[in-house]
Design a protein around this motif. Structure first.
Motif, PDB file in Angstrom:
ATOM      1  N   GLY A 116       0.840  -1.191   0.000  1.00  0.00           N
ATOM      2  CA  GLY A 116       0.000   0.000   0.000  1.00  0.00           C
ATOM      3  C   GLY A 116       0.876   1.243   0.000  1.00  0.00           C
ATOM      4  N   PRO A 117       0.294   2.427  -0.033  1.00  0.00           N
ATOM      5  CA  PRO A 117       1.100   3.652   0.042  1.00  0.00           C
ATOM      6  C   PRO A 117       1.888   3.707   1.349  1.00  0.00           C
ATOM      7  N   ARG A 118       3.169   4.011   1.264  1.00  0.00           N
ATOM      8  CA  ARG A 118       3.984   4.090   2.474  1.00  0.00           C
ATOM      9  C   ARG A 118       3.505   5.251   3.347  1.00  0.00           C
ATOM     10  N   PRO A 119       3.340   5.031   4.660  1.00  0.00           N
ATOM     11  CA  PRO A 119       2.908   6.123   5.542  1.00  0.00           C
ATOM     12  C   PRO A 119       4.061   7.064   5.857  1.00  0.00           C
ATOM     13  N   HIS A 120       3.769   8.348   5.907  1.00  0.00           N
ATOM     14  CA  HIS A 120       4.771   9.354   6.242  1.00  0.00           C
ATOM     15  C   HIS A 120       4.547   9.858   7.659  1.00  0.00           C
ATOM     16  N   ALA A 121       5.579  10.448   8.232  1.00  0.00           N
ATOM     17  CA  ALA A 121       5.444  11.060   9.552  1.00  0.00           C
ATOM     18  C   ALA A 121       4.377  12.150   9.502  1.00  0.00           C
ATOM     19  N   VAL A 122       3.673  12.337  10.617  1.00  0.00           N
ATOM     20  CA  VAL A 122       2.600  13.333  10.673  1.00  0.00           C
ATOM     21  C   VAL A 122       3.127  14.719  10.309  1.00  0.00           C
ATOM     22  N   ALA A 123       4.336  15.033  10.736  1.00  0.00           N
ATOM     23  CA  ALA A 123       4.921  16.336  10.420  1.00  0.00           C
ATOM     24  C   ALA A 123       5.075  16.526   8.919  1.00  0.00           C
ATOM     25  N   ASP A 125       3.240  14.908   6.618  1.00  0.00           N
ATOM     26  CA  ASP A 125       1.885  15.035   6.076  1.00  0.00           C
ATOM     27  C   ASP A 125       1.443  16.497   6.123  1.00  0.00           C
ATOM     28  N   ALA A 126       1.682  17.130   7.264  1.00  0.00           N
ATOM     29  CA  ALA A 126       1.286  18.541   7.415  1.00  0.00           C
ATOM     30  C   ALA A 126       2.067  19.432   6.458  1.00  0.00           C
ATOM     31  N   GLN A 127       3.327  19.097   6.225  1.00  0.00           N
ATOM     32  CA  GLN A 127       4.180  19.914   5.353  1.00  0.00           C
ATOM     33  C   GLN A 127       3.737  19.843   3.897  1.00  0.00           C
ATOM     34  N   PHE A 128       3.367  18.641   3.423  1.00  0.00           N
ATOM     35  CA  PHE A 128       3.113  18.458   1.999  1.00  0.00           C
ATOM     36  C   PHE A 128       1.641  18.473   1.608  1.00  0.00           C
ATOM     37  N   ALA A 129       0.734  18.321   2.564  1.00  0.00           N
ATOM     38  CA  ALA A 129      -0.689  18.216   2.226  1.00  0.00           C
ATOM     39  C   ALA A 129      -1.199  19.437   1.468  1.00  0.00           C
ATOM     40  N   GLY A 130      -0.671  20.610   1.795  1.00  0.00           N
ATOM     41  CA  GLY A 130      -1.156  21.828   1.155  1.00  0.00           C
ATOM     42  C   GLY A 130      -0.463  22.201  -0.134  1.00  0.00           C
ATOM     43  N   VAL A 132       1.107  19.563  -2.349  1.00  0.00           N
ATOM     44  CA  VAL A 132       1.181  18.428  -3.275  1.00  0.00           C
ATOM     45  C   VAL A 132      -0.240  18.010  -3.640  1.00  0.00           C
ATOM     46  N   ALA A 133      -0.530  18.019  -4.924  1.00  0.00           N
ATOM     47  CA  ALA A 133      -1.887  17.739  -5.393  1.00  0.00           C
ATOM     48  C   ALA A 133      -2.352  16.351  -4.976  1.00  0.00           C
ATOM     49  N   ARG A 134      -3.578  16.280  -4.441  1.00  0.00           N
ATOM     50  CA  ARG A 134      -4.260  15.031  -4.088  1.00  0.00           C
ATOM     51  C   ARG A 134      -3.514  14.229  -3.018  1.00  0.00           C
ATOM     52  N   TYR A 135      -2.708  14.920  -2.224  1.00  0.00           N
ATOM     53  CA  TYR A 135      -1.881  14.222  -1.237  1.00  0.00           C
ATOM     54  C   TYR A 135      -2.733  13.380  -0.283  1.00  0.00           C
ATOM     55  N   ALA A 136      -3.837  13.948   0.238  1.00  0.00           N
ATOM     56  CA  ALA A 136      -4.640  13.262   1.252  1.00  0.00           C
ATOM     57  C   ALA A 136      -5.334  12.019   0.709  1.00  0.00           C
ATOM     58  N   GLU A 137      -5.450  11.910  -0.617  1.00  0.00           N
ATOM     59  CA  GLU A 137      -6.130  10.748  -1.198  1.00  0.00           C
ATOM     60  C   GLU A 137      -5.333   9.460  -1.009  1.00  0.00           C
ATOM     61  N   ARG A 138      -4.073   9.583  -0.598  1.00  0.00           N
ATOM     62  CA  ARG A 138      -3.271   8.394  -0.293  1.00  0.00           C
ATOM     63  C   ARG A 138      -3.881   7.591   0.846  1.00  0.00           C
ATOM     64  N   HIS A 139      -4.689   8.238   1.681  1.00  0.00           N
ATOM     65  CA  HIS A 139      -5.237   7.579   2.867  1.00  0.00           C
ATOM     66  C   HIS A 139      -6.518   6.813   2.572  1.00  0.00           C
ATOM     67  N   ALA A 140      -6.806   6.593   1.282  1.00  0.00           N
ATOM     68  CA  ALA A 140      -7.999   5.834   0.908  1.00  0.00           C
ATOM     69  C   ALA A 140      -7.785   4.326   1.044  1.00  0.00           C
TER      70      ALA A 140
END
Length: 201
Positions: A116-123, A125-130, A132-140
């Motif tokens: 599956g998509p490799r999980p990143h550190a929460v920090a 996630d916060a850095q790239f979510a805004g 990188v396009a469609r970043y949050a969709e990795r959590h589907a």
């Protein structure tokens, strides 16, 4: 149950059987690595860090400790080439991806999948979510020990948004085209990479 629902149920069954079998068969190796880590540097054998999983739910990922620090805060500095924080045994573990083996426990408990998509550190996630396009969709889908992005060369540091965008694009392609056969292909490619490790830090 829909065809995709049945396939996802099968994926979870493979995860449970595969992770349980892996933990049993690899137990001598896991114990040997634990001893080497304790002999090589001070600190815990296992490194636990908060990651975001399926449905944006947080969980604690398990890895063998490969660095002298165990960061888990709002700011986390990614490992770089020749990073002095990486221990001697840690450099070998990261190059061969053996530091990821404790995540078999995460898979068994249901917070992760074998693929599956490799999980990143929460920090991060916060850095790239805004940016990188469609970043949050990795959590589907459940995050994986290995993934399409990793076997396509996206390992190690993501120093900028462009590098992360490529990784996210591959993750989303995996989610959109997922099938049990694709998981088998990724696992086979992962084994090839472990046998022929490339540069990682």
């Amino acid at each position: 149950m829909s065809r995709r629902g049945a396939a996802l149920a099968f994926k979870r069954a493979v995860d449970v059987v595969g992770s349980a079998l892996g933990l049993v068969l690899l137990l001598p190796l896991l114990l040997a690595i634990a001893v080497l880590i304790k002999c090589d540097s001070r600190g815990p054998v296992l490194f636990r860090q908060t990651r975001i999983g399926l449905g944006n739910r947080p969980f604690r990922v398990w890895k063998f400790r490969t660095m002298t620090c165990c960061e888990n805060g709002s700011v986390i500095r990614q490992a770089r080439p020749d990073d002095p924080r990486v221990t001697r045994i840690g450099r070998f573990l990261r190059r061969t991806s053996l530091d990821e083996l404790p995540q078999l426990v995460n898979v068994l408990l249901g917070s992760m999948s074998l693929v599956g998509p490799r999980p990143h550190a929460v920090a991060h996630d916060a850095q790239f979510a805004g940016i990188v396009a469609r970043y949050a969709e990795r959590h589907a889908m459940r995050p994986g020990i290995t993934g399409w992005a990793q076997v396509r060369g996206c390992r190690g540091e993501t120093p900028n948004a462009a590098a992360m965008q490529r990784r996210v694009d591959l993750d989303l392609a995996y989610i959109e085209h997922w099938s049990p056969l694709l998981d088998v292909i990724i696992l086979a490619m992962t084994l090839r990479e472990v046998v022929r490790p490339q540069a990682a830090y």
